[in-house]
Design a protein around this motif. Sequence first.
Motif, PDB file in Angstrom:
ATOM      1  N   PRO A   1      -6.218   5.887   5.249  1.00  0.00           N
ATOM      2  CA  PRO A   1      -7.015   5.986   6.562  1.00  0.00           C
ATOM      3  C   PRO A   1      -7.356   4.330   6.825  1.00  0.00           C
ATOM      4  O   PRO A   1      -7.404   4.113   8.162  1.00  0.00           O
ATOM      5  CB  PRO A   1      -8.213   6.482   5.888  1.00  0.00           C
ATOM      6  CG  PRO A   1      -7.882   7.291   4.962  1.00  0.00           C
ATOM      7  CD  PRO A   1      -6.958   6.735   4.126  1.00  0.00           C
ATOM      8  N   ILE A   2      -7.685   3.512   5.938  1.00  0.00           N
ATOM      9  CA  ILE A   2      -7.714   2.077   6.352  1.00  0.00           C
ATOM     10  C   ILE A   2      -6.849   1.573   7.011  1.00  0.00           C
ATOM     11  O   ILE A   2      -6.826   0.819   8.159  1.00  0.00           O
ATOM     12  CB  ILE A   2      -8.233   1.238   5.105  1.00  0.00           C
ATOM     13  CG1 ILE A   2      -9.249   2.217   4.315  1.00  0.00           C
ATOM     14  CG2 ILE A   2      -8.595  -0.084   5.613  1.00  0.00           C
ATOM     15  CD1 ILE A   2     -10.044   1.130   3.093  1.00  0.00           C
TER      16      ILE A   2
ATOM     17  N   PHE B   1       3.798   7.114  14.325  1.00  0.00           N
ATOM     18  CA  PHE B   1       2.573   6.486  13.709  1.00  0.00           C
ATOM     19  C   PHE B   1       2.229   7.500  12.638  1.00  0.00           C
ATOM     20  O   PHE B   1       1.852   7.102  11.570  1.00  0.00           O
ATOM     21  CB  PHE B   1       1.520   6.230  14.930  1.00  0.00           C
ATOM     22  CG  PHE B   1       0.170   5.770  14.225  1.00  0.00           C
ATOM     23  CD1 PHE B   1       0.452   4.127  13.971  1.00  0.00           C
ATOM     24  CD2 PHE B   1      -1.057   6.152  14.261  1.00  0.00           C
ATOM     25  CE1 PHE B   1      -0.682   3.537  13.557  1.00  0.00           C
ATOM     26  CE2 PHE B   1      -2.129   5.423  13.674  1.00  0.00           C
ATOM     27  CZ  PHE B   1      -2.224   4.046  13.480  1.00  0.00           C
ATOM     28  N   VAL B   2       2.005   8.679  12.828  1.00  0.00           N
ATOM     29  CA  VAL B   2       1.662   9.833  12.064  1.00  0.00           C
ATOM     30  C   VAL B   2       2.738   9.901  10.789  1.00  0.00           C
ATOM     31  O   VAL B   2       2.275   9.846   9.771  1.00  0.00           O
ATOM     32  CB  VAL B   2       1.587  11.029  12.821  1.00  0.00           C
ATOM     33  CG1 VAL B   2       1.157  12.340  11.606  1.00  0.00           C
ATOM     34  CG2 VAL B   2       0.633  10.977  13.885  1.00  0.00           C
ATOM     35  N   ALA B   3       4.025   9.756  11.271  1.00  0.00           N
ATOM     36  CA  ALA B   3       4.843   9.983  10.072  1.00  0.00           C
ATOM     37  C   ALA B   3       4.788   8.852   9.148  1.00  0.00           C
ATOM     38  O   ALA B   3       5.039   8.899   7.832  1.00  0.00           O
ATOM     39  CB  ALA B   3       6.494   9.950  10.597  1.00  0.00           C
TER      40      ALA B   3
ATOM     41  N   GLN C   1       4.085   8.848   5.041  1.00  0.00           N
ATOM     42  CA  GLN C   1       4.869   8.112   3.949  1.00  0.00           C
ATOM     43  C   GLN C   1       3.675   7.128   3.142  1.00  0.00           C
ATOM     44  O   GLN C   1       4.201   7.267   2.032  1.00  0.00           O
ATOM     45  CB  GLN C   1       5.972   7.179   4.866  1.00  0.00           C
ATOM     46  CG  GLN C   1       7.327   7.520   4.693  1.00  0.00           C
ATOM     47  CD  GLN C   1       8.273   6.561   5.200  1.00  0.00           C
ATOM     48  OE1 GLN C   1       8.015   5.567   5.564  1.00  0.00           O
ATOM     49  NE2 GLN C   1       9.476   6.903   4.933  1.00  0.00           N
ATOM     50  N   ILE C   2       3.191   6.496   4.091  1.00  0.00           N
ATOM     51  CA  ILE C   2       2.213   5.558   3.161  1.00  0.00           C
ATOM     52  C   ILE C   2       1.384   6.647   2.041  1.00  0.00           C
ATOM     53  O   ILE C   2       1.487   6.371   0.799  1.00  0.00           O
ATOM     54  CB  ILE C   2       1.098   4.988   4.109  1.00  0.00           C
ATOM     55  CG1 ILE C   2       1.709   3.922   4.909  1.00  0.00           C
ATOM     56  CG2 ILE C   2       0.002   4.247   3.113  1.00  0.00           C
ATOM     57  CD1 ILE C   2       1.090   3.180   5.872  1.00  0.00           C
ATOM     58  N   PHE C   3       0.963   7.749   2.563  1.00  0.00           N
ATOM     59  CA  PHE C   3      -0.109   8.573   1.806  1.00  0.00           C
ATOM     60  C   PHE C   3       0.687   9.002   0.617  1.00  0.00           C
ATOM     61  O   PHE C   3       0.295   9.122  -0.630  1.00  0.00           O
ATOM     62  CB  PHE C   3      -0.611   9.784   2.593  1.00  0.00           C
ATOM     63  CG  PHE C   3      -1.339  10.715   1.577  1.00  0.00           C
ATOM     64  CD1 PHE C   3      -2.705  10.430   0.942  1.00  0.00           C
ATOM     65  CD2 PHE C   3      -0.797  11.990   1.274  1.00  0.00           C
ATOM     66  CE1 PHE C   3      -3.395  11.210   0.411  1.00  0.00           C
ATOM     67  CE2 PHE C   3      -1.742  12.772   0.564  1.00  0.00           C
ATOM     68  CZ  PHE C   3      -2.728  12.250   0.250  1.00  0.00           C
ATOM     69  N   LEU C   4       1.982   9.611   0.748  1.00  0.00           N
ATOM     70  CA  LEU C   4       2.843  10.133  -0.083  1.00  0.00           C
ATOM     71  C   LEU C   4       3.404   9.260  -1.355  1.00  0.00           C
ATOM     72  O   LEU C   4       3.241   9.298  -2.402  1.00  0.00           O
ATOM     73  CB  LEU C   4       4.088  10.946   0.206  1.00  0.00           C
ATOM     74  CG  LEU C   4       3.488  12.385   1.103  1.00  0.00           C
ATOM     75  CD1 LEU C   4       5.041  12.786   1.724  1.00  0.00           C
ATOM     76  CD2 LEU C   4       3.383  13.413   0.244  1.00  0.00           C
TER      77      LEU C   4
ATOM     78  N   TYR D   1      -9.318  -6.613   3.577  1.00  0.00           N
ATOM     79  CA  TYR D   1      -8.797  -5.188   2.978  1.00  0.00           C
ATOM     80  C   TYR D   1      -7.630  -5.392   1.936  1.00  0.00           C
ATOM     81  O   TYR D   1      -7.420  -4.574   0.964  1.00  0.00           O
ATOM     82  CB  TYR D   1      -8.091  -4.468   4.236  1.00  0.00           C
ATOM     83  CG  TYR D   1      -7.278  -3.246   3.811  1.00  0.00           C
ATOM     84  CD1 TYR D   1      -7.763  -2.282   3.108  1.00  0.00           C
ATOM     85  CD2 TYR D   1      -6.204  -3.244   4.657  1.00  0.00           C
ATOM     86  CE1 TYR D   1      -6.935  -1.198   2.589  1.00  0.00           C
ATOM     87  CE2 TYR D   1      -5.361  -1.967   4.275  1.00  0.00           C
ATOM     88  CZ  TYR D   1      -5.581  -0.938   3.381  1.00  0.00           C
ATOM     89  OH  TYR D   1      -4.902   0.098   3.082  1.00  0.00           O
ATOM     90  N   GLU D   2      -7.130  -6.467   2.314  1.00  0.00           N
ATOM     91  CA  GLU D   2      -5.586  -6.727   1.153  1.00  0.00           C
ATOM     92  C   GLU D   2      -6.406  -7.108  -0.228  1.00  0.00           C
ATOM     93  O   GLU D   2      -5.902  -6.457  -1.293  1.00  0.00           O
ATOM     94  CB  GLU D   2      -4.954  -7.772   1.801  1.00  0.00           C
ATOM     95  CG  GLU D   2      -4.009  -7.477   2.806  1.00  0.00           C
ATOM     96  CD  GLU D   2      -3.338  -8.591   3.371  1.00  0.00           C
ATOM     97  OE1 GLU D   2      -2.734  -9.529   2.807  1.00  0.00           O
ATOM     98  OE2 GLU D   2      -3.166  -8.458   4.735  1.00  0.00           O
TER      99      GLU D   2
END
Length: 307
Positions: free
Chosen positions: A163-164, A96-98, A102-105, A197-198
């Motif tokens: 975060p969302i 989940f964290v990885a 990935q999403i953030f980067l 959100y989308e």
Amino acid sequence: GAMLARNRTSSSDFVLLGLLVSSEATGVVFTVIFAIFVVAVMANVLMIVLIQADSRLHTPMYFLLSQLSIMDTLFICTTVPKLLVDMVSKEKTISFVACGIQIFLYLTMIGSEFFLLGLMAYDRYVAVCNPLRYSVLMNRKVCLLLAAGAWLGGSLDGFLLTPITMNVPYCGSHTIDHFFCEIPAVLRLACADTSLYETLMYICCVLMLLIPISIISTSYSLILVTVHRMHSAEGRKKAFTTCSSHLTVVSIFYGADKVVSAFYTIVTPMLNPLIYSLRNRDVMGAFKRMLTRCSSAQKVVTITVLC
């Protein structure tokens, strides 16, 4: 089998389906992607080293270009290594964290690159339309501010949307139909209504696209007007050469559609430094000078720099 697999992976892990490649073709696809990955990383790192090492390339355009190379390198390292590992491993899980990382980067890198391409167009506008004031308008401080602005603009997207995405409830299937955690693919697994959100995400992306695209189109319209007014063929040719590399990169970046998210994830970072260097006498000159330097006494120094 499915029950066992579900129990073995912890409830918060996701499984990446990866690229749908037949088992016979896996080796070939793996080799091609790995080769592109290596070329992309090497080309971008070489670009960064050349621009850093050669004083003739210490200009705003190349400073911004080195930022693009850093973004491309980080971008390709966010998704491709994991894809390659998954291609050869049985377990295709991602924690989940990885997934969040990935999403953030990838959001940050794409966003930053959009902004940077806009700023590079502005840089070309100043160079062609205000050549006499160029060194004032694009001084070192301005360049650093512009680069920082691009990185900050990109990371805002990452800080807002990651975060969302990670707080949406996921239950039932944890299988992501993609080779990396791309938001739309992850959201398909949500067991809550994500339409609001989308929509927010859609607005966000449109803004992220509109701002740079408007900067790029304004800059190039003004450049065209200026070039049209130029009387010397030499001046026109110079303006054209100045802008063509940037335009090629922009069109590839914006042209690489979602259908080929594999393309923009893997191939674009490889093409950017190649387009800029092959179309460019300064970079090729710096490369030749670097090779001559390498072969002389400074071999050891260069190796330590590269390592």
